[in-house]
Design a protein around this motif. Structure first.
Motif, PDB file in Angstrom:
ATOM      1  N   THR A 112     -86.830   2.425-100.357  1.00 46.29           N
ATOM      2  CA  THR A 112     -85.915   1.905-101.365  1.00 46.29           C
ATOM      3  C   THR A 112     -86.695   1.057-102.368  1.00 46.29           C
ATOM      4  OG1 THR A 112     -85.465  -0.153-100.187  1.00 46.29           O
ATOM      5  CG2 THR A 112     -84.104   1.773 -99.615  1.00 46.29           C
ATOM      6  N   PRO A 113     -86.130   0.813-103.556  1.00 46.15           N
ATOM      7  CA  PRO A 113     -86.795  -0.089-104.501  1.00 46.15           C
ATOM      8  C   PRO A 113     -87.056  -1.462-103.891  1.00 46.15           C
ATOM      9  CG  PRO A 113     -85.048   1.123-105.608  1.00 46.15           C
ATOM     10  CD  PRO A 113     -84.927   1.433-104.143  1.00 46.15           C
ATOM     11  N   GLU A 114     -86.124  -1.945-103.074  1.00 45.12           N
ATOM     12  CA  GLU A 114     -86.289  -3.264-102.458  1.00 45.12           C
ATOM     13  C   GLU A 114     -87.457  -3.263-101.464  1.00 45.12           C
ATOM     14  OE1 GLU A 114     -82.465  -2.728-104.239  1.00 45.12           O
ATOM     15  OE2 GLU A 114     -83.417  -1.562-102.618  1.00 45.12           O
ATOM     16  N   GLN A 115     -87.593  -2.193-100.722  1.00 46.88           N
ATOM     17  CA  GLN A 115     -88.711  -2.085 -99.782  1.00 46.88           C
ATOM     18  C   GLN A 115     -90.044  -1.989-100.520  1.00 46.88           C
ATOM     19  OE1 GLN A 115     -87.231   1.377 -97.718  1.00 46.88           O
ATOM     20  NE2 GLN A 115     -86.661   0.198 -95.899  1.00 46.88           N
ATOM     21  N   GLU A 116     -90.051  -1.229-101.602  1.00 49.94           N
ATOM     22  CA  GLU A 116     -91.282  -1.119-102.388  1.00 49.94           C
ATOM     23  C   GLU A 116     -91.661  -2.460-102.998  1.00 49.94           C
ATOM     24  OE1 GLU A 116     -93.106   1.220-106.269  1.00 49.94           O
ATOM     25  OE2 GLU A 116     -91.368   2.075-105.223  1.00 49.94           O
ATOM     26  N   LEU A 117     -90.677  -3.180-103.513  1.00 45.62           N
ATOM     27  CA  LEU A 117     -90.947  -4.495-104.100  1.00 45.62           C
ATOM     28  C   LEU A 117     -91.559  -5.434-103.060  1.00 45.62           C
ATOM     29  CD1 LEU A 117     -90.675  -6.544-106.434  1.00 45.62           C
ATOM     30  CD2 LEU A 117     -88.360  -7.030-105.598  1.00 45.62           C
ATOM     31  N   ALA A 118     -90.975  -5.496-101.890  1.00 45.76           N
ATOM     32  CA  ALA A 118     -91.498  -6.382-100.842  1.00 45.76           C
ATOM     33  C   ALA A 118     -92.917  -5.983-100.456  1.00 45.76           C
ATOM     34  CB  ALA A 118     -90.581  -6.347 -99.625  1.00 45.76           C
ATOM     35  N   LEU A 119     -93.174  -4.679-100.357  1.00 50.72           N
ATOM     36  CA  LEU A 119     -94.491  -4.199 -99.948  1.00 50.72           C
ATOM     37  C   LEU A 119     -95.559  -4.546-100.975  1.00 50.72           C
ATOM     38  CD1 LEU A 119     -96.283  -2.555 -98.021  1.00 50.72           C
ATOM     39  CD2 LEU A 119     -95.590  -0.498 -99.270  1.00 50.72           C
ATOM     40  N   VAL A 120     -95.296  -4.272-102.244  1.00 52.13           N
ATOM     41  CA  VAL A 120     -96.329  -4.487-103.259  1.00 52.13           C
ATOM     42  C   VAL A 120     -96.562  -5.978-103.486  1.00 52.13           C
ATOM     43  CG1 VAL A 120     -94.849  -4.397-105.316  1.00 52.13           C
ATOM     44  CG2 VAL A 120     -97.224  -3.650-105.476  1.00 52.13           C
ATOM     45  N   LEU A 121     -95.532  -6.799-103.387  1.00 52.38           N
ATOM     46  CA  LEU A 121     -95.726  -8.246-103.520  1.00 52.38           C
ATOM     47  C   LEU A 121     -96.527  -8.796-102.345  1.00 52.38           C
ATOM     48  CD1 LEU A 121     -92.278  -9.462-104.900  1.00 52.38           C
ATOM     49  CD2 LEU A 121     -94.463  -9.384-106.125  1.00 52.38           C
ATOM     50  N   GLN A 122     -96.270  -8.274-101.162  1.00 51.16           N
ATOM     51  CA  GLN A 122     -97.057  -8.695 -99.994  1.00 51.16           C
ATOM     52  C   GLN A 122     -98.537  -8.365-100.198  1.00 51.16           C
ATOM     53  OE1 GLN A 122     -96.506  -6.325 -96.417  1.00 51.16           O
ATOM     54  NE2 GLN A 122     -96.719  -8.145 -95.127  1.00 51.16           N
ATOM     55  N   ARG A 123     -98.807  -7.160-100.690  1.00 53.49           N
ATOM     56  CA  ARG A 123    -100.192  -6.747-100.899  1.00 53.49           C
ATOM     57  C   ARG A 123    -100.842  -7.543-102.031  1.00 53.49           C
ATOM     58  NH1 ARG A 123     -99.416  -0.157-100.026  1.00 53.49           N
ATOM     59  NH2 ARG A 123     -99.253  -0.302 -97.750  1.00 53.49           N
ATOM     60  N   PRO A 129     -88.470  -3.675-113.050  1.00 52.39           N
ATOM     61  CA  PRO A 129     -87.948  -4.904-113.664  1.00 52.39           C
ATOM     62  C   PRO A 129     -88.005  -6.106-112.723  1.00 52.39           C
ATOM     63  CG  PRO A 129     -86.545  -3.045-114.220  1.00 52.39           C
ATOM     64  CD  PRO A 129     -87.512  -2.549-113.180  1.00 52.39           C
ATOM     65  N   ALA A 130     -87.618  -5.917-111.474  1.00 52.30           N
ATOM     66  CA  ALA A 130     -87.667  -7.023-110.511  1.00 52.30           C
ATOM     67  C   ALA A 130     -89.105  -7.421-110.212  1.00 52.30           C
ATOM     68  CB  ALA A 130     -86.945  -6.626-109.229  1.00 52.30           C
ATOM     69  N   PHE A 131     -90.002  -6.459-110.165  1.00 55.37           N
ATOM     70  CA  PHE A 131     -91.413  -6.759-109.920  1.00 55.37           C
ATOM     71  C   PHE A 131     -91.988  -7.623-111.040  1.00 55.37           C
ATOM     72  CE2 PHE A 131     -95.920  -5.362-110.487  1.00 55.37           C
ATOM     73  CZ  PHE A 131     -96.438  -5.956-109.346  1.00 55.37           C
ATOM     74  N   LEU A 132     -91.696  -7.290-112.278  1.00 54.32           N
ATOM     75  CA  LEU A 132     -92.218  -8.072-113.404  1.00 54.32           C
ATOM     76  C   LEU A 132     -91.653  -9.484-113.398  1.00 54.32           C
ATOM     77  CD1 LEU A 132     -92.063  -5.378-116.242  1.00 54.32           C
ATOM     78  CD2 LEU A 132     -94.026  -6.013-114.828  1.00 54.32           C
ATOM     79  N   ARG A 133     -90.386  -9.623-113.064  1.00 50.89           N
ATOM     80  CA  ARG A 133     -89.804 -10.969-112.987  1.00 50.89           C
ATOM     81  C   ARG A 133     -90.446 -11.762-111.852  1.00 50.89           C
ATOM     82  NH1 ARG A 133     -89.459 -12.761-116.735  1.00 50.89           N
ATOM     83  NH2 ARG A 133     -88.324 -14.537-115.873  1.00 50.89           N
ATOM     84  N   ALA A 134     -90.709 -11.089-110.728  1.00 53.43           N
ATOM     85  CA  ALA A 134     -91.347 -11.767-109.596  1.00 53.43           C
ATOM     86  C   ALA A 134     -92.754 -12.229-109.964  1.00 53.43           C
ATOM     87  CB  ALA A 134     -91.387 -10.844-108.379  1.00 53.43           C
ATOM     88  N   LEU A 135     -93.492 -11.409-110.734  1.00 54.68           N
ATOM     89  CA  LEU A 135     -94.826 -11.824-111.172  1.00 54.68           C
ATOM     90  C   LEU A 135     -94.746 -13.094-112.005  1.00 54.68           C
ATOM     91  CD1 LEU A 135     -96.593  -8.483-112.224  1.00 54.68           C
ATOM     92  CD2 LEU A 135     -96.755  -9.698-110.053  1.00 54.68           C
TER      93      LEU A 135
END
Length: 269
Positions: free
Chosen positions: A209-220, A243-249
């Protein structure tokens, strides 16, 4: 000889790591322009000019780009693709972020309007072979692999600029599946074409899911602290997650570095 050339390339990169941060401090407005109407946007912190013929990305090579702690280079493979590439471009534009797209030649040929949009919005258009062969370039005869590389670069440039020449406009290449051979690496280095691996990736070729991908890439990313990250702009889950990834960055204090060629010199084939 190749080891000597690679060593020289990394000496240049080390020197570049000292020069570029000072340049960014001397001209902060040029290095990090404001995002119109979005004072909270992630933005692009600085532009890094990459020397010709380097080989970077620790998943494939001994070294990587001279990034400072917290700096990230965004790269996308396999496009352009209907809907997903456009959605990712929308997300990048909203945050005033620049990325590098490694195009498949047949996809660029089929969707030149998306390639031209990437250029118009300031992104770097790079190369990823003509067809992304399932056998990988490393398993093809050398001459056939070279034809795949050259045909892809020509198709990408034709889609992007309406013309292709003897040399690619942007001399950046990424091997499909990171599957290279010493002979192909030597060939590209001799032509002044930089080869990009990655320092970490989102593994978005796997179903999640997008949420799983977001958690994985942020962890890495948090584990690496900096680096070249690989996504695929052909994946719906990635398009939904960006979009969520860029905001998290932005919230975590990361900074985007946009890569461009330092120069392009004609080289013998």
């Amino acid at each position: 000889m190749r080891e000597r050339c690679v060593g020289l390339s990394f000496l240049i990169l080390i020197a570049l790591s000292l020069v570029l941060p000072m340049a960014a401090q001397a001209q902060p407005q040029a290095a990090a322009p404001a995002c119109p109407g979005r004072p909270d946007a992630l933005g692009t912190a600085r532009v890094m000019a990459v020397p010709a013929g380097v080989q970077v990305g620790t998943k494939s090579f001994p070294g990587t780009l001279p990034l400072q702690p917290g700096e990230v280079v965004l790269t996308f493979d396999d496009g352009p693709w209907p809907q997903t590439t456009a959605a990712i471009l929308d997300a990048l534009k909203a945050e005033c972020v620049k990325a590098t797209f490694f195009l498949i030649g047949q996809n660029a040929k089929a969707r030149p309007e998306l390639v031209r949009r990437e250029i118009a919005e300031g992104h770097t258009v790079a190369h990823h072979s003509m067809t992304h062969p399932d056998a990988t370039l490393a398993r093809l005869p050398h001459a056939a692999a070279v034809r795949e590389i050259e045909a892809g670069m020509a198709a990408d440039d034709l889609a992007a600029y309406g013309i292709s020449g003897a040399e690619p406009r942007v001399p950046f290449f990424r091997f499909p599946g990171f599957a290279a051979t010493p002979e192909l690496l030597s060939y590209l280095q001799g032509r002044g074409i930089s080869v990009f691996g990655a320092d970490f990736w989102a593994s978005d070729w796997n179903k999640m899911t997008p949420e799983q991908e977001l958690a994985l890439v942020l962890q890495r990313l948090d584990a690496a602290g900096r680096g070249i990250v690989l996504f695929h702009d052909t994946k719906a889950q990635t398009a939904a997650m960006i979009p969520a990834f860029l905001r998290a960055l932005a919230q975590r204090g990361y900074h985007i570095v946009h890569i461009v060629p330092m120069r392009q010199q004609p080289t013998a084939r």
